[in-house]
Motif scaffolding. Sequence first.
Motif, PDB file in Angstrom:
ATOM      1  N   GLY A  27      21.412 -48.609   2.518  1.00  0.00           N
ATOM      2  CA  GLY A  27      22.708 -49.194   3.193  1.00  0.00           C
ATOM      3  C   GLY A  27      23.499 -50.251   2.353  1.00  0.00           C
ATOM      4  N   PHE A  28      24.515 -50.864   3.266  1.00  0.00           N
ATOM      5  CA  PHE A  28      25.316 -52.034   2.729  1.00  0.00           C
ATOM      6  C   PHE A  28      26.056 -51.566   1.447  1.00  0.00           C
ATOM      7  CE2 PHE A  28      22.298 -53.422   5.625  1.00  0.00           C
ATOM      8  CZ  PHE A  28      22.837 -54.157   6.414  1.00  0.00           C
ATOM      9  N   GLU A  29      26.801 -50.380   1.342  1.00  0.00           N
ATOM     10  CA  GLU A  29      27.475 -50.310   0.115  1.00  0.00           C
ATOM     11  C   GLU A  29      28.562 -49.373   0.678  1.00  0.00           C
ATOM     12  OE1 GLU A  29      25.767 -49.122  -3.934  1.00  0.00           O
ATOM     13  OE2 GLU A  29      26.934 -47.361  -3.182  1.00  0.00           O
ATOM     14  N   SER A  30      29.732 -49.326  -0.155  1.00  0.00           N
ATOM     15  CA  SER A  30      30.686 -48.447   0.236  1.00  0.00           C
ATOM     16  C   SER A  30      31.724 -48.440  -0.761  1.00  0.00           C
ATOM     17  CB  SER A  30      31.246 -48.960   1.364  1.00  0.00           C
ATOM     18  OG  SER A  30      32.389 -48.160   1.969  1.00  0.00           O
ATOM     19  N   SER A  31      31.453 -47.712  -1.678  1.00  0.00           N
ATOM     20  CA  SER A  31      32.400 -47.534  -2.960  1.00  0.00           C
ATOM     21  C   SER A  31      33.464 -46.679  -2.664  1.00  0.00           C
ATOM     22  CB  SER A  31      31.372 -47.296  -4.234  1.00  0.00           C
ATOM     23  OG  SER A  31      32.540 -46.746  -5.284  1.00  0.00           O
ATOM     24  N   ALA A  32      34.695 -46.678  -3.246  1.00  0.00           N
ATOM     25  CA  ALA A  32      35.756 -45.848  -2.675  1.00  0.00           C
ATOM     26  C   ALA A  32      35.399 -44.448  -3.584  1.00  0.00           C
ATOM     27  CB  ALA A  32      36.945 -46.593  -3.003  1.00  0.00           C
ATOM     28  N   ASN A  33      34.541 -44.511  -4.533  1.00  0.00           N
ATOM     29  CA  ASN A  33      34.243 -43.413  -5.151  1.00  0.00           C
ATOM     30  C   ASN A  33      33.056 -42.757  -4.909  1.00  0.00           C
ATOM     31  OD1 ASN A  33      36.298 -45.122  -6.340  1.00  0.00           O
ATOM     32  ND2 ASN A  33      36.334 -43.497  -7.993  1.00  0.00           N
ATOM     33  N   VAL A  34      32.588 -43.074  -3.762  1.00  0.00           N
ATOM     34  CA  VAL A  34      31.003 -42.421  -3.487  1.00  0.00           C
ATOM     35  C   VAL A  34      31.423 -41.654  -2.101  1.00  0.00           C
ATOM     36  CG1 VAL A  34      28.633 -42.407  -2.898  1.00  0.00           C
ATOM     37  CG2 VAL A  34      29.828 -43.792  -4.715  1.00  0.00           C
ATOM     38  N   VAL A  35      30.718 -40.404  -1.779  1.00  0.00           N
ATOM     39  CA  VAL A  35      30.381 -39.913  -0.266  1.00  0.00           C
ATOM     40  C   VAL A  35      28.730 -39.686  -0.134  1.00  0.00           C
ATOM     41  CG1 VAL A  35      30.545 -37.911   1.027  1.00  0.00           C
ATOM     42  CG2 VAL A  35      32.533 -38.599  -0.582  1.00  0.00           C
ATOM     43  N   TYR A  36      28.393 -40.301   0.903  1.00  0.00           N
ATOM     44  CA  TYR A  36      27.012 -40.658   1.005  1.00  0.00           C
ATOM     45  C   TYR A  36      26.375 -39.562   2.026  1.00  0.00           C
ATOM     46  CZ  TYR A  36      28.456 -45.233  -0.943  1.00  0.00           C
ATOM     47  OH  TYR A  36      28.826 -46.265  -1.683  1.00  0.00           O
ATOM     48  N   THR A  37      25.787 -38.608   1.801  1.00  0.00           N
ATOM     49  CA  THR A  37      25.288 -37.851   2.658  1.00  0.00           C
ATOM     50  C   THR A  37      23.743 -37.883   3.109  1.00  0.00           C
ATOM     51  OG1 THR A  37      24.608 -35.826   0.974  1.00  0.00           O
ATOM     52  CG2 THR A  37      27.129 -36.127   1.813  1.00  0.00           C
ATOM     53  N   GLY A  38      23.097 -38.862   2.444  1.00  0.00           N
ATOM     54  CA  GLY A  38      21.944 -39.048   2.723  1.00  0.00           C
ATOM     55  C   GLY A  38      21.777 -40.135   4.102  1.00  0.00           C
ATOM     56  N   THR A  39      20.665 -40.730   4.160  1.00  0.00           N
ATOM     57  CA  THR A  39      20.482 -41.562   5.308  1.00  0.00           C
ATOM     58  C   THR A  39      20.592 -42.999   5.051  1.00  0.00           C
ATOM     59  OG1 THR A  39      18.710 -40.014   5.757  1.00  0.00           O
ATOM     60  CG2 THR A  39      19.014 -41.769   7.357  1.00  0.00           C
ATOM     61  N   ALA A  40      21.137 -43.662   6.055  1.00  0.00           N
ATOM     62  CA  ALA A  40      21.111 -45.291   5.786  1.00  0.00           C
ATOM     63  C   ALA A  40      20.265 -45.857   6.837  1.00  0.00           C
ATOM     64  CB  ALA A  40      22.664 -45.611   5.754  1.00  0.00           C
ATOM     65  N   PRO A  41      19.989 -47.300   6.902  1.00  0.00           N
ATOM     66  CA  PRO A  41      19.082 -47.920   7.528  1.00  0.00           C
ATOM     67  C   PRO A  41      19.213 -47.515   9.080  1.00  0.00           C
ATOM     68  CG  PRO A  41      19.397 -49.381   5.912  1.00  0.00           C
ATOM     69  CD  PRO A  41      20.533 -48.260   5.880  1.00  0.00           C
ATOM     70  N   ASN A  42      20.516 -47.576   9.646  1.00  0.00           N
ATOM     71  CA  ASN A  42      20.812 -47.388  11.025  1.00  0.00           C
ATOM     72  C   ASN A  42      20.119 -45.980  11.492  1.00  0.00           C
ATOM     73  OD1 ASN A  42      22.726 -46.103   9.292  1.00  0.00           O
ATOM     74  ND2 ASN A  42      24.315 -45.850  10.946  1.00  0.00           N
ATOM     75  N   HIS A  43      19.953 -45.154  10.638  1.00  0.00           N
ATOM     76  CA  HIS A  43      19.579 -43.645  11.174  1.00  0.00           C
ATOM     77  C   HIS A  43      17.937 -43.743  10.981  1.00  0.00           C
ATOM     78  CE1 HIS A  43      23.477 -42.485  11.567  1.00  0.00           C
ATOM     79  NE2 HIS A  43      22.937 -41.318  11.847  1.00  0.00           N
ATOM     80  N   HIS A  44      17.212 -44.458   9.897  1.00  0.00           N
ATOM     81  CA  HIS A  44      16.035 -44.125   9.925  1.00  0.00           C
ATOM     82  C   HIS A  44      15.114 -45.355   9.974  1.00  0.00           C
ATOM     83  CE1 HIS A  44      16.555 -45.473   5.819  1.00  0.00           C
ATOM     84  NE2 HIS A  44      16.229 -44.493   5.094  1.00  0.00           N
TER      85      HIS A  44
END
Lengths: 338, 338
Positions: free
Chosen positions: B76-93
């Motif tokens: 988590g804690f990343e948000s590049s304008a050039n990435v779509v994140y389809t895995g899970t981040a800490p809020n979900h797991h």
Amino acid sequence: MACAEVNADPHSPVRLDPLVIDPGCELSAYAAGVKTMFDRGIRQVVGCYTSSSRKEVIPIFEKCDALLWYPTHYEGFESSANVVYTGTAPNHHLSPLIDYLVSRFGRRAFCIGSNYIWGWESNRVLREDITQRGGTVLAERYLALGDTDFRSIIEAIFDSGPDFVFNALVGRSAYAFFREFRAACTARGIDQKSRYPIASCNLSEPERSEIGLDAIDGHLSSSVYFSSIDTPINRAFVAGYNRMFPEGPAVSAEAEAAYIATKFLAVALVEAGTDELQSVKAAVRSKAFDAPQGRVTIDPETMHAYLMRPVCESACRAGACVIPFSCRSMRRGRWRGG
Amino acid sequence: MACAEVNADPHSPVRLDPLVIDPGCELSAYAAGVKTMFDRGIRQVVGCYTSSSRKEVIPIFEKCDALLWYPTHYEGFESSANVVYTGTAPNHHLSPLIDYLVSRFGRRAFCIGSNYIWGWESNRVLREDITQRGGTVLAERYLALGDTDFRSIIEAIFDSGPDFVFNALVGRSAYAFFREFRAACTARGIDQKSRYPIASCNLSEPERSEIGLDAIDGHLSSSVYFSSIDTPINRAFVAGYNRMFPEGPAVSAEAEAAYIATKFLAVALVEAGTDELQSVKAAVRSKAFDAPQGRVTIDPETMHAYLMRPVCESACRAGACVIPFSCRSMRRGRWRGG
């Protein structure tokens, strides 16, 4: 210098005889370096500059019951049982800087950083902090260590029009960015200093000369230590340092933090009567020291050094002019988000 | 499999013709790999497993206006304008897992991790989360990637007596830890499963067989996807996957996230009518998809996929038994501390 002072003190029951190993910033050489030290029975090490190198060796210190005295400002949010942190964490240098930037320039930040833990975490902390104050991070961009190709990043800055640029680039990349961004602004008839001020937490004083005369002025740099701090203790420290290292480099925040680390180490060794990990840690907990930056103490829970003044005065340097400012509170626990 | 489905659809106006490059987990080979792709005109890439490799290539994607579809659970804690994140981040797991651990076992955690960004950040998020619930992290220890010498860490676990062990080790280190810790407990007459349960967010199902039969049971693993999810869509997905890959590996959360990424990519290409970065991003914003894990959508602000159910049910697997549990809210913004 700290070793020489300890050894010259006729009342000191310890003598510090340092073994100096320089891995030359090669990450892969650090493990071998500390293993050499441990093989020779050394259990107390003052060192590491980058966070990558610190992270690299921590597992070895943990395995070997040794203690690392880490003397560099860093991104915070770490607390190894085998490290004493005498540099600055974000609560001391980044949070006061954001206060200043928001009040002086605005709430829209453009963040750039070198592509490793220092850049990532500094920008994460800035994002969290400025978001809480109603601000925005317009973009967050990274460059490989040492990369100096800023074309697309500089375009993106002009396109998004931030109130300020937050810089977590290190070394060569940082120096080149200051020069190229200044030149790009000048070419467009923009006064970079007033329109797009650049703020950093990691420009040490000797590094500033690397930027070059054309682009050195007007940048904001936050630190708990500048060599210009006008106190008797700091004047004596700077004079002693310059006598010992007449060829330079000039005094830096890192030099001061390494000095603090070594002085604390000596005090702890005397009190512990051994270099065994737990005894040394117990001895240094809550100890205070009148350092060049002011009175610092070691937080017994986190083993981070912090300034003891109830309202800490940090310093924000714009070119040659130091603007002191206060952080709202000590926020000692902030290093780990508490 | 997703490419084959898109290409087999007579109504699909796009055809996906993937170029597959395998850098073989060598961090230094990733930059060359993506450059090869970009040289051939490719601007849409589904890939990267470790966070180190993602971090390594992001600056190149940013420079070249390309889009990375990243299909792995991450810290988590990343948000590049050039990435779509389809895995899970800490809020979900991670957050639902902590809820479960605290209610079931207690508030005293011992954290271990592989010594890179995944381990550091997972443990940082756990520390922040459990501290807010009045809990404590007794210790946080790291091991170099691939290292399997756990002696001092296992001693430290016994010495500190946590309520549970949180594991952010990856690969070989993780498998060895499960085996060695189980053996060390057994040698002391301790039932590891009940006295020192081990909880992870990064054990994919095929990996579990690497642990070995003697130590595989009784561990807690949190994920938004397990192949046993009993819905028509998932049953069809697993059956199709097994037909396509009869030799394995078994379906994993990563396989499902890569499937989601590719399906979203196809939808976005159709709507955008181009593979240009901004058009593709605009097309995928807020799009929903009935995935094997449930209905997911792409958050338009952060470009992270998230489960759309108002109270998400995550799953916590103890050995072969899946215990569904609910997180308190979606906390969609949590990935960046908001």
